[in-house]
Design a protein around this motif. Structure first.
Motif, PDB file in Angstrom:
ATOM      1  N   ILE A  65      40.939  29.580  48.281  1.00 31.83           N
ATOM      2  CA  ILE A  65      40.377  30.072  50.106  1.00 31.83           C
ATOM      3  C   ILE A  65      39.239  31.882  48.982  1.00 31.83           C
ATOM      4  O   ILE A  65      39.442  32.434  48.953  1.00 31.83           O
ATOM      5  CB  ILE A  65      41.617  30.459  50.380  1.00 31.83           C
ATOM      6  CG1 ILE A  65      40.732  30.392  51.712  1.00 31.83           C
ATOM      7  CG2 ILE A  65      42.145  31.302  50.424  1.00 31.83           C
ATOM      8  CD1 ILE A  65      41.484  29.441  52.641  1.00 31.83           C
ATOM      9  N   VAL A  67      37.582  34.451  51.778  1.00 30.63           N
ATOM     10  CA  VAL A  67      36.578  34.666  53.228  1.00 30.63           C
ATOM     11  C   VAL A  67      35.970  36.544  52.890  1.00 30.63           C
ATOM     12  O   VAL A  67      36.213  36.926  52.082  1.00 30.63           O
ATOM     13  CB  VAL A  67      38.378  35.420  54.632  1.00 30.63           C
ATOM     14  CG1 VAL A  67      39.117  34.512  54.556  1.00 30.63           C
ATOM     15  CG2 VAL A  67      39.566  36.238  53.478  1.00 30.63           C
ATOM     16  N   LYS A  80      35.134  35.883  58.065  1.00 31.60           N
ATOM     17  CA  LYS A  80      35.058  34.219  58.263  1.00 31.60           C
ATOM     18  C   LYS A  80      35.217  34.155  56.928  1.00 31.60           C
ATOM     19  O   LYS A  80      35.026  34.175  55.879  1.00 31.60           O
ATOM     20  CB  LYS A  80      33.746  33.862  58.348  1.00 31.60           C
ATOM     21  CG  LYS A  80      32.537  34.845  57.546  1.00 31.60           C
ATOM     22  CD  LYS A  80      31.032  34.850  57.317  1.00 31.60           C
ATOM     23  CE  LYS A  80      30.263  35.188  56.585  1.00 31.60           C
ATOM     24  NZ  LYS A  80      29.078  35.141  56.355  1.00 31.60           N
ATOM     25  N   LEU A  81      35.588  32.761  57.088  1.00 26.07           N
ATOM     26  CA  LEU A  81      35.940  31.718  56.170  1.00 26.07           C
ATOM     27  C   LEU A  81      34.548  31.023  55.383  1.00 26.07           C
ATOM     28  O   LEU A  81      34.015  30.561  56.096  1.00 26.07           O
ATOM     29  CB  LEU A  81      36.706  30.359  56.701  1.00 26.07           C
ATOM     30  CG  LEU A  81      37.087  29.407  55.598  1.00 26.07           C
ATOM     31  CD1 LEU A  81      37.877  29.642  55.275  1.00 26.07           C
ATOM     32  CD2 LEU A  81      37.811  28.175  56.383  1.00 26.07           C
ATOM     33  N   LYS A  82      34.391  31.500  54.057  1.00 23.25           N
ATOM     34  CA  LYS A  82      33.447  31.160  53.176  1.00 23.25           C
ATOM     35  C   LYS A  82      33.887  29.792  52.539  1.00 23.25           C
ATOM     36  O   LYS A  82      32.872  28.706  52.328  1.00 23.25           O
ATOM     37  CB  LYS A  82      33.413  32.505  52.137  1.00 23.25           C
ATOM     38  CG  LYS A  82      32.678  33.388  53.038  1.00 23.25           C
ATOM     39  CD  LYS A  82      32.125  34.964  51.835  1.00 23.25           C
ATOM     40  CE  LYS A  82      33.266  35.567  51.310  1.00 23.25           C
ATOM     41  NZ  LYS A  82      32.132  36.489  50.552  1.00 23.25           N
ATOM     42  N   LYS A  83      34.992  30.442  52.006  1.00 24.83           N
ATOM     43  CA  LYS A  83      35.284  29.029  51.443  1.00 24.83           C
ATOM     44  C   LYS A  83      36.563  28.052  51.931  1.00 24.83           C
ATOM     45  O   LYS A  83      37.611  28.834  51.325  1.00 24.83           O
ATOM     46  CB  LYS A  83      35.248  28.722  50.026  1.00 24.83           C
ATOM     47  CG  LYS A  83      35.160  27.476  49.168  1.00 24.83           C
ATOM     48  CD  LYS A  83      36.338  27.483  47.424  1.00 24.83           C
ATOM     49  CE  LYS A  83      36.478  26.749  47.384  1.00 24.83           C
ATOM     50  NZ  LYS A  83      37.762  25.794  47.706  1.00 24.83           N
ATOM     51  N   ASP A  84      36.107  27.305  52.336  1.00 25.77           N
ATOM     52  CA  ASP A  84      38.233  26.842  52.505  1.00 25.77           C
ATOM     53  C   ASP A  84      38.843  25.318  51.781  1.00 25.77           C
ATOM     54  O   ASP A  84      37.908  25.114  50.753  1.00 25.77           O
ATOM     55  CB  ASP A  84      37.937  25.737  53.817  1.00 25.77           C
ATOM     56  CG  ASP A  84      39.154  25.295  54.171  1.00 25.77           C
ATOM     57  OD1 ASP A  84      40.310  25.815  54.068  1.00 25.77           O
ATOM     58  OD2 ASP A  84      39.025  24.661  55.803  1.00 25.77           O
ATOM     59  N   THR A 106      43.265  40.506  56.385  1.00 29.92           N
ATOM     60  CA  THR A 106      42.493  38.958  54.471  1.00 29.92           C
ATOM     61  C   THR A 106      43.560  38.108  55.009  1.00 29.92           C
ATOM     62  O   THR A 106      43.411  36.904  55.282  1.00 29.92           O
ATOM     63  CB  THR A 106      42.009  39.103  53.339  1.00 29.92           C
ATOM     64  OG1 THR A 106      41.551  40.576  53.842  1.00 29.92           O
ATOM     65  CG2 THR A 106      41.670  38.748  53.025  1.00 29.92           C
ATOM     66  N   ILE A 110      44.097  34.604  56.889  1.00 32.39           N
ATOM     67  CA  ILE A 110      44.583  33.398  56.203  1.00 32.39           C
ATOM     68  C   ILE A 110      46.145  32.618  56.432  1.00 32.39           C
ATOM     69  O   ILE A 110      45.380  31.656  56.658  1.00 32.39           O
ATOM     70  CB  ILE A 110      43.878  34.044  54.214  1.00 32.39           C
ATOM     71  CG1 ILE A 110      42.885  33.902  54.411  1.00 32.39           C
ATOM     72  CG2 ILE A 110      45.024  32.194  53.953  1.00 32.39           C
ATOM     73  CD1 ILE A 110      43.031  34.016  52.812  1.00 32.39           C
ATOM     74  N   LEU A 113      45.200  31.158  60.097  1.00 29.89           N
ATOM     75  CA  LEU A 113      44.814  29.883  59.612  1.00 29.89           C
ATOM     76  C   LEU A 113      45.076  28.807  59.292  1.00 29.89           C
ATOM     77  O   LEU A 113      44.818  27.632  59.772  1.00 29.89           O
ATOM     78  CB  LEU A 113      42.827  29.598  59.226  1.00 29.89           C
ATOM     79  CG  LEU A 113      41.872  28.904  58.670  1.00 29.89           C
ATOM     80  CD1 LEU A 113      41.152  28.995  59.445  1.00 29.89           C
ATOM     81  CD2 LEU A 113      41.417  29.026  57.479  1.00 29.89           C
TER      82      LEU A 113
END
Ligand code: PRP
Length: 179
Positions: A65, A67, A80-84, A106, A110, A113
């Motif tokens: 992941i 962020v 923000k989420l850059k890669k899930d 951070t 996470i 989420l």
């Protein structure tokens, strides 16, 4: 060549490996007989993650992941989420592996989420827990070491994307980051 920018070695490669093995042993014990999704938080945790992961004897999946904050030098601190992650974690045991718990923002982002996705268990494993004012209530379940509130680099940790490849954890000289 990078060594000249380091004020002192805080943890040697041997000390790190001993701690990694101890943490992995505890995870193996805590999740004995279960499946686990182990998630690396890009990019700082990749070296720690690899060492933890290869010491796990459980049935596990690796996932990733990423962020980041909005814009370069953003002061709002909004993430923000850059890669899930790719895995569906509903009903699964999840361990998030992170290099450092600093303000905690951070990991809070996470954890919030991923907990919405109803994992069976959600645990946090950090290499370093920095002694400083935490801005969130996130607590790590597995901690490598506590460190003073100084600029630490190496073993994945960076300053301006450099020093990640140092095999030890060191304190960066003040004149490097105050430039
Ligand atoms: C660093 C570090 C953690 C986070 C910790 O990431 O790797 O992810 O900051 O800080 P916090 O507890 O105050 O939120 P960075 O954004 O520098 O990215 P990187 O992992 O790619 O180095």
């Amino acid at each position: 060549m990078l060594d000249k920018d380091i004020a002192r070695v805080i943890y040697t490669p041997e000390q790190i490996q001993d701690r990694v093995k101890e943490i992995a042993r505890r995870i193996n014990e805590d999740f004995a007989g279960e499946q686990v999704v182990v998630i690396a938080v890009l990019r700082g945790s990749v070296i720690f993650f690899s060492d933890i992961f290869r010491n796990l004897t459980l049935d596990c999946e690796a996932d990733f992941i990423s962020v980041g904050s909005y814009g370069k030098g953003a002061t709002s601190g909004e993430l923000k989420l850059k890669k899930d992650i790719s895995a569906d974690i509903k009903g699964k045991n999840v361990i998030i592996v992170e290099d450092i718990l600093d303000t905690g923002k951070t990991l809070k982002f996470i954890c919030d989420l991923l907990s919405q996705r109803e994992p069976k268990a959600l645990r946090v494993c950090v290499l370093l827990d920095k002694k400083c004012e935490k801005q969130s209530e996130v607590k790590a379940d597995y901690v490598g070491f506590e460190v003073e509130d100084t600029f630490v680099v190496g073993y994945g940790l960076d300053y301006a994307d450099r020093y990640r490849n140092l095999p030890y954890i060191g304190e960066l000289k003040t004149d490097i980051w105050r430039k």
